[in-house]
Scaffold this motif. Structure first.
Motif, short mmCIF file in Angstrom:
data_model
loop_
_atom_site.label_atom_id
_atom_site.label_comp_id
_atom_site.label_asym_id
_atom_site.label_seq_id
_atom_site.Cartn_x
_atom_site.Cartn_y
_atom_site.Cartn_z
N PHE A 73 2.32 -7.91 37.47
CA PHE A 73 1.91 -8.88 36.45
C PHE A 73 2.03 -10.30 36.98
O PHE A 73 1.25 -11.18 36.59
CB PHE A 73 2.73 -8.67 35.18
N ILE A 74 2.99 -10.54 37.88
CA ILE A 74 3.11 -11.85 38.52
C ILE A 74 1.89 -12.10 39.41
O ILE A 74 1.29 -13.18 39.37
CB ILE A 74 4.42 -11.95 39.34
N VAL A 75 1.50 -11.09 40.18
CA VAL A 75 0.33 -11.22 41.06
C VAL A 75 -0.93 -11.48 40.22
O VAL A 75 -1.74 -12.35 40.56
CB VAL A 75 0.16 -9.96 41.95
N ILE A 76 -1.08 -10.73 39.13
CA ILE A 76 -2.25 -10.92 38.26
C ILE A 76 -2.24 -12.34 37.68
O ILE A 76 -3.28 -12.99 37.61
CB ILE A 76 -2.29 -9.86 37.15
N THR A 77 -1.07 -12.82 37.27
CA THR A 77 -0.98 -14.18 36.71
C THR A 77 -1.37 -15.21 37.76
O THR A 77 -2.10 -16.16 37.45
CB THR A 77 0.44 -14.45 36.18
N LEU A 78 -0.89 -15.04 38.98
CA LEU A 78 -1.23 -16.00 40.05
C LEU A 78 -2.73 -15.99 40.36
O LEU A 78 -3.31 -17.04 40.66
CB LEU A 78 -0.43 -15.69 41.31
N ALA A 79 -3.36 -14.83 40.27
CA ALA A 79 -4.78 -14.73 40.61
C ALA A 79 -5.70 -14.97 39.42
O ALA A 79 -6.81 -15.48 39.59
CB ALA A 79 -5.06 -13.34 41.19
N ALA A 80 -5.23 -14.61 38.21
CA ALA A 80 -6.15 -14.61 37.07
C ALA A 80 -5.55 -15.21 35.79
O ALA A 80 -6.06 -14.95 34.70
CB ALA A 80 -6.64 -13.19 36.80
N GLY A 81 -4.49 -15.97 35.93
CA GLY A 81 -3.94 -16.69 34.77
C GLY A 81 -3.44 -15.80 33.66
O GLY A 81 -2.62 -14.91 33.88
N SER A 82 -3.93 -16.01 32.47
CA SER A 82 -3.42 -15.39 31.25
C SER A 82 -3.53 -13.87 31.21
O SER A 82 -2.89 -13.23 30.39
CB SER A 82 -4.13 -15.96 30.03
N PHE A 83 -4.35 -13.30 32.08
CA PHE A 83 -4.46 -11.84 32.09
C PHE A 83 -3.10 -11.20 32.40
O PHE A 83 -2.77 -10.15 31.83
CB PHE A 83 -5.49 -11.37 33.11
N GLY A 84 -2.32 -11.80 33.29
CA GLY A 84 -1.01 -11.24 33.65
C GLY A 84 -0.08 -11.13 32.46
O GLY A 84 0.42 -10.04 32.15
N PRO A 85 0.18 -12.23 31.74
CA PRO A 85 1.07 -12.14 30.59
C PRO A 85 0.53 -11.25 29.47
O PRO A 85 1.30 -10.52 28.84
CB PRO A 85 1.18 -13.59 30.11
#
Length: 103
Positions: A73-85
């Motif tokens: 989820f950290i990686v997704i947040t870094l790459a795609a913002g709000s999708f991670g949270p």
């Protein structure tokens, strides 16, 4: 389905549709370039980076408490913002389901 899960799912779907549209129009890097287009856009980009950093800090702490692996989820947040949270919150809800059923 609980109202909070429905809201998270709806938000994820709507934001996903908006993101797909934006990426189709300007591409991934075009979105970042738009964030650097002027002082107002730069302020929005800085605000997004600050909020994402705060949310990632919370996710790490919360994931440790709930025994959830947080790094995807950290990686997704870094790459795609709000999708991670958003995805983390859905995962957190699913992780709590067996405990609720057993209780």
């Amino acid at each position: 389905m609980k109202p909070v899960v429905a809201l998270l799912t709806l938000t994820l779907a709507a934001f996903g549709a908006l993101s797909l549209y934006a990426m189709a129009e300007v591409g991934y890097f075009g979105i970042w370039q738009a964030g650097l287009a002027g002082p107002g856009a730069l302020q929005l980009l800085a605000d997004l980076l600050i909020v994402c950093t705060l949310v990632m800090t919370w996710m790490v702490t919360d994931a440790r408490r709930h025994g959830i692996t947080v790094w995807p989820f950290i990686v997704i947040t870094l790459a795609a913002g709000s999708f991670g949270p958003l995805l983390y919150l859905l995962r957190r809800h699913w992780a709590a389901l067996p405990a609720r059923v057993a209780a």
